[in-house]
Write an enzyme that holds these catalytic residues in place. Structure first.
Site, PDB file in Angstrom:
ATOM      1  N   ASP A   2       0.860  -1.160   0.000  1.00 24.88           N
ATOM      2  CA  ASP A   2       0.000   0.000   0.000  1.00 24.88           C
ATOM      3  C   ASP A   2       0.905   1.221   0.000  1.00 24.88           C
ATOM      4  O   ASP A   2       2.055   1.146   0.442  1.00 24.88           O
ATOM      5  CB  ASP A   2      -0.891  -0.013   1.246  1.00 24.88           C
ATOM      6  CG  ASP A   2      -1.944   1.074   1.153  1.00 24.88           C
ATOM      7  OD1 ASP A   2      -2.545   1.395   2.171  1.00 24.88           O
ATOM      8  OD2 ASP A   2      -2.163   1.614   0.051  1.00 24.88           O
ATOM      9  N   ASP A  49      -7.650  -7.654   1.364  1.00 22.89           N
ATOM     10  CA  ASP A  49      -6.669  -7.700   2.459  1.00 22.89           C
ATOM     11  C   ASP A  49      -7.365  -7.205   3.713  1.00 22.89           C
ATOM     12  O   ASP A  49      -8.253  -6.342   3.617  1.00 22.89           O
ATOM     13  CB  ASP A  49      -5.458  -6.807   2.152  1.00 22.89           C
ATOM     14  CG  ASP A  49      -5.648  -5.398   2.715  1.00 22.89           C
ATOM     15  OD1 ASP A  49      -6.262  -4.573   2.005  1.00 22.89           O
ATOM     16  OD2 ASP A  49      -5.233  -5.147   3.878  1.00 22.89           O
TER      17      ASP A  49
END
Ligand code: 1WK
Length: 376
Positions: free
Chosen positions: A92, A271
């Site tokens: 990320d 996720d």
């Protein structure tokens, strides 16, 4: 990165596909264990690979940038080498953590100034720098630097926020497309749809993100405290706009029920920290519902965690023993509970994939959704 579709469910928008990266293939729908600082907490890389066959794990730009830092990561030859994981990794961009973790921050057009939650040092993340950092980390899939619009927020704020995220996305693409991978294998940039819980803003953001023509697309700004029905409504609107021939990644989601409902809406990748974080507190997800192993009812229950599971730890660990370990805050408690939860999440998405391929997903999903929330 490539994406191919193997099957579409006849009664929902669920699909089974394959994402191909430089570090291997990922069958979707898939769950991605979160390994924020280069480790999936309490689980060894060998167990991830051999015991639960995790196909892809997450790392996080904010955390890895602060510790161990870019110098060490570069000298190691990138994150894969540094942690000894030769399968795919997704990172990320740090946008979310800057808001959720760092103390003081200023958001300007240029980027976000923040103070490290570790030593208070001052840093500036710009869209360009977030790309450079992720080049140095070397994940196969990297995320655009966005503003994860806080929830709740008013319409005006959300409308301004997506404009900034879209301007930052252009800068991310410009930087990414004019720089090379550092370690000799290709990386892929996913843009992120925002728009909070406002349907028209979600449509606007999804259309802009789709127009960028990247190899995969992410849905952000959800699983931030909004009711599940809002999450599903926004995901449905966005999935109907994002191209079907590209993988769709819903960030930070979610409970087993959230995952099944969003697979039915067309999401391919997930996720969430729940299976790992909640495991350490004794919350076990099972095919029959949720077990709070700290509950006294398990004190003398010597039956295995899950006799039907192919996970060694599930077969040989009794509920009573795991309750003792978690109660005593023994490290082994966190290890077994985490491995169990990740194995369950991966089993669930694998089952979903098989049901999509056999055309039975819709019935199976509706049956599972009734069971998975049970408190055992
Ligand atoms: C929990 N809900 C949630 N998480 C989210 C994350 C972080 C996931 C990342 O944060 C870390 O887990 C909390 C892991 O490293 C993971 O990769 C998001 N990240 C970005 N860039 N943009 C978003 O709109 C966004 C939305 C989320 N909603």
């Amino acid at each position: 990165m490539k994406f191919s579709l193997q099957a579409n469910d006849p009664l929902s928008k669920a699909r089974a596909g394959t994402v191909t990266t430089a570090h291997g293939e990922i069958q979707t729908p898939i769950f991605m264990p979160v390994g924020t600082a280069g480790t999936v907490k309490a689980v060894h890389q060998r167990e991830l690979k051999d015991d639960i066959d995790a196909k892809i794990i997450l790392g996080n730009t904010y955390h890895l940038y602060l510790r161990p830092g870019l110098d060490t990561l570069e000298k190691a030859g990138g994150l894969h080498k540094f942690i000894g994981w030769d399968r795919p990794i997704l990172t990320d961009s740090g946008g979310y953590q800057v808001y959720s973790l760092s103390k003081v921050r200023k958001i300007k057009e240029e980027g976000v100034t923040f103070y490290s939650h570790i030593d208070g040092s001052k840093h500036l993340f710009t869209p360009e720098y977030a790309m450079d950092i992720q080049r140095t980390i070397g994940a196969d899939i990297i995320m655009a630097f966005d503003e994860c619009t806080p929830y709740p927020c008013d319409y005006t704020y959300a409308a301004q926020s997506i404009k900034m995220t879209h301007r930052w996305l252009k800068r991310c693409c410009e930087r990414f497309d004019t720089t090379e991978p550092k370690y000799g294998f290709d990386q892929t940039l996913f843009p992120i749809v925002q728009g909070s819980v406002y349907k028209d803003l979600r449509i606007k953001s999804a259309e802009f993100i789709a127009s960028m023509g990247r190899e995969g697309n992410a849905i952000g700004g959800l699983s931030v405290g909004e009711p599940a029905e809002e999450m599903y409504a926004m995901t449905e609107v966005v999935c109907d706009i994002l191209p079907s021939e590209k993988p769709r990644y819903l960030m930070g989601v979610g409970t087993p029920i959230n995952i099944l409902e969003n697979i039915a809406l067309g999401v391919d990748m997930f996720d969430c920290v729940m299976p790992t974080r909640n495991a350490r507190n004794g919350m076990l997800f099972t095919r029959n519902g949720i077990i709070n192993i700290r509950n006294k009812k398990w004190e003398n229950d010597f039956s295995p965690l899950d006799a039907e599971s192919d996970l060694y730890a599930d077969q040989v660990t009794s509920k009573a023993y795991l309750r003792h370990l978690v109660h005593s805050k023994e490290m082994l408690g966190a290890q077994i509970a985490t491995l169990h939860n990740l194995h369950f999440y991966l089993w669930l998405v694998k089952q979903a994939r098989e049901k999509i391929i056999s055309g039975e997903f819709y019935e199976w999903k509706n049956k599972m959704v009734k069971i998975l929330g049970n408190k055992l």
